[in-house]
Design an enzyme around this catalytic site. Structure first.
Site, PDB file in Angstrom:
ATOM      1  N   LYS A  72       0.785  -1.238   0.000  1.00 11.82           N
ATOM      2  CA  LYS A  72       0.000   0.000   0.000  1.00 11.82           C
ATOM      3  C   LYS A  72       0.822   1.296   0.000  1.00 11.82           C
ATOM      4  O   LYS A  72       0.324   2.337  -0.434  1.00 11.82           O
ATOM      5  CB  LYS A  72      -0.947   0.017   1.200  1.00 11.82           C
ATOM      6  CG  LYS A  72      -1.890  -1.156   1.296  1.00 11.82           C
ATOM      7  CD  LYS A  72      -2.933  -1.229   0.212  1.00 11.82           C
ATOM      8  CE  LYS A  72      -3.898  -0.097   0.204  1.00 11.82           C
ATOM      9  NZ  LYS A  72      -5.069  -0.401  -0.651  1.00 11.82           N
ATOM     10  N   ASP A 100      -8.687  -0.653   6.818  1.00 16.86           N
ATOM     11  CA  ASP A 100      -8.786  -1.833   7.661  1.00 16.86           C
ATOM     12  C   ASP A 100      -7.394  -2.330   8.001  1.00 16.86           C
ATOM     13  O   ASP A 100      -7.214  -3.467   8.411  1.00 16.86           O
ATOM     14  CB  ASP A 100      -9.676  -2.923   7.042  1.00 16.86           C
ATOM     15  CG  ASP A 100      -9.611  -2.931   5.536  1.00 16.86           C
ATOM     16  OD1 ASP A 100      -8.524  -2.645   5.002  1.00 16.86           O
ATOM     17  OD2 ASP A 100     -10.634  -3.220   4.893  1.00 16.86           O
TER      18      ASP A 100
HETATM   19  C1  LIG Z   1      -2.942  -6.618   1.637  1.00 10.38           C
HETATM   20  C2  LIG Z   1      -3.954  -6.102   0.701  1.00 10.38           C
HETATM   21  N1  LIG Z   1      -4.153  -6.749  -0.452  1.00 10.38           N
HETATM   22  C3  LIG Z   1      -5.061  -6.329  -1.346  1.00 10.38           C
HETATM   23  C4  LIG Z   1      -5.823  -5.207  -1.092  1.00 10.38           C
HETATM   24  C5  LIG Z   1      -6.874  -4.838  -2.111  1.00 10.38           C
HETATM   25  O1  LIG Z   1      -6.682  -3.631  -2.722  1.00 10.38           O
HETATM   26  P1  LIG Z   1      -7.930  -2.829  -3.306  1.00 10.38           P
HETATM   27  O2  LIG Z   1      -8.753  -2.395  -2.128  1.00 10.38           O
HETATM   28  O3  LIG Z   1      -7.307  -1.730  -4.057  1.00 10.38           O
HETATM   29  O4  LIG Z   1      -8.689  -3.773  -4.155  1.00 10.38           O
HETATM   30  C6  LIG Z   1      -5.650  -4.502   0.093  1.00 10.38           C
HETATM   31  C7  LIG Z   1      -6.436  -3.289   0.374  1.00 10.38           C
HETATM   32  O5  LIG Z   1      -6.351  -2.694   1.405  1.00 10.38           O
HETATM   33  C8  LIG Z   1      -4.694  -4.957   1.030  1.00 10.38           C
HETATM   34  O6  LIG Z   1      -4.479  -4.331   2.184  1.00 10.38           O
END
Ligand SMILES: Cc1ncc(COP(=O)(O)O)c(C=O)c1O
Length: 354
Positions: A72, A100
């Site tokens: 992120k 979250d």
């Molecule tokens: C570890 C992780 N993987 C995938 C995602 C998914 O990303 P998106 O919300 O852009 O689909 C998030 C989103 O917070 C995440 O924290």
């Protein structure tokens, strides 16, 4: 609100021939100049590959990205850079977000690095250790009484104060510029992949919450650099992207608990939606048990994946094996000689709840 999701599979092979504009230039260079930047590894994992019926399974391992255990920070850093560059004068700003877990920690870290303050809203039930990790970056953390969507509303209200700016990784009508920058920030992950992998993979598997990372994947691969199949993976208890694709229009789903905290989102990003509708080949939903089993198997091959990261392997298994796999493999164009890339978007440390 969709309450129960009966279907766990969606496919649209025509997506492979759809094209769009790429992300702007300069993002990778910006990240490369940040302290601690290094491309994350792309690692072959023969163990889990064996059962999938493909020639090569590669994992893009985001367990250590700019000093944090998830991808992120790529989006948060680029967006905050753009926000600060667009502001006249040197007055400090309060950067506000909802999370979250991973995005909020990344915003808090980047706010500190850029000399700004941060305020982070979290849904009810986020583990105290995740809250502590955000607070340890110097951010003020506020827990709301409801789910992720309610935390986003709380952050948006707080960002209405003078001197405050919302840095949210999901978009809605009227709030799309900053989420667009966040998606641009994710382009570095795919630029690295291009360098690490000669040739085009056959399938790229992307864990999805609101679909912003998947949007970045579509923008990258549908802009003329090749045409792999692209597939999202969501928890079956929070599959808003899958439900929207099946419906042909964005819908919100009610969310409950899942070990895949970063994917526990009920509404697709409005900015991501047209890209997902037109440029995504497939979407699948998996259970917590599938994710946990995938994390164990990745660990046996030396890849430390958290539940969201391991979701990519669980999704590949759901699509490529089991009853009806022949039709799903045909829709994805994945044969025994295929190369599959999994985005393992977080390491185990990203989710201290487990
Ligand atoms: C570890 C992780 N993987 C995938 C995602 C998914 O990303 P998106 O919300 O852009 O689909 C998030 C989103 O917070 C995440 O924290």
């Amino acid at each position: 609100m969709e309450r129960v999701l009966h279907d766990t599979w969606y496919a649209r092979p025509a997506a492979r021939s759809w094209t769009c504009e790429p992300a702007p230039a300069g993002v990778r260079e910006f990240h490369a100049a940040l302290a601690g930047y290094a491309p994350t590894p792309l690692t072959e994992t023969p163990g889990p590959a064996a059962g999938l019926g493909v020639a090569c399974l590669l994992v893009k391992d985001e367990s250590s990205r700019l000093g944090l255990p998830a991808f992120k920070a790529l989006g948060a850093s680029w967006a905050i850079h753009r926000i600060l560059a667009a502001r006249p004068g040197d007055d400090p700003v309060l950067l506000v977000t909802a999370t979250d877990g991973n995005h909020g920690r990344a915003v808090a870290r980047m706010a500190r690095l850029f000399g700004q303050r941060a305020r982070v809203f979290v849904p009810k039930g986020v583990h105290p250790a995740a809250v502590a990790a955000i607070a340890a970056e110097g951010a003020r953390v506020t827990e709301v009484g409801g789910d992720y969507d309610e935390a986003v509303r709380g952050a948006a209200r707080a960002a209405d104060e003078p001197g405050a700016v919302l840095v949210q990784d999901t978009a809605w009508p009227g709030y799309e510029e900053t989420p667009g920058w966040i998606v641009e920030g994710y382009s570095t992950l795919f630029a690295e992949l291009d360098e690490q992998l000669p040739g085009t993979p056959d399938l790229v598997v992307v864990p999805a919450g609101v679909g912003s990372l998947a949007q970045a994947a579509v923008r990258h691969y549908r802009a003329g650099t090749g045409a792999p199949a692209l597939m999202t993976v969501e928890p079956d208890s929070a599959a808003c992207v899958l439900a929207s694709l099946l419906r042909g229009a964005p819908v919100s789903v009610e969310t409950g608990g899942t070990i895949m905290a970063g994917l526990n989102c009920g509404t697709p990003s409005s900015l991501a939606w047209p890209y997902l509708r037109d440029g995504l080949d497939a979407a699948v939903a998996i259970s917590d048990a599938d994710s946990a089993a995938a994390a164990r198997d990745l660990a046996a091959d030396g890849i430390a994946a958290g539940p969201c990261g391991a979701a990519a392997l669980a999704g590949a298994r759901a699509a490529l094996t089991g009853e009806g796999a022949e039709a799903r493999r045909a829709a994805l164009g994945v044969g025994p000689g295929a190369t599959v890339v999994l985005l393992s978007t977080e390491g185990p440390d990203a989710n201290p709840a487990l």
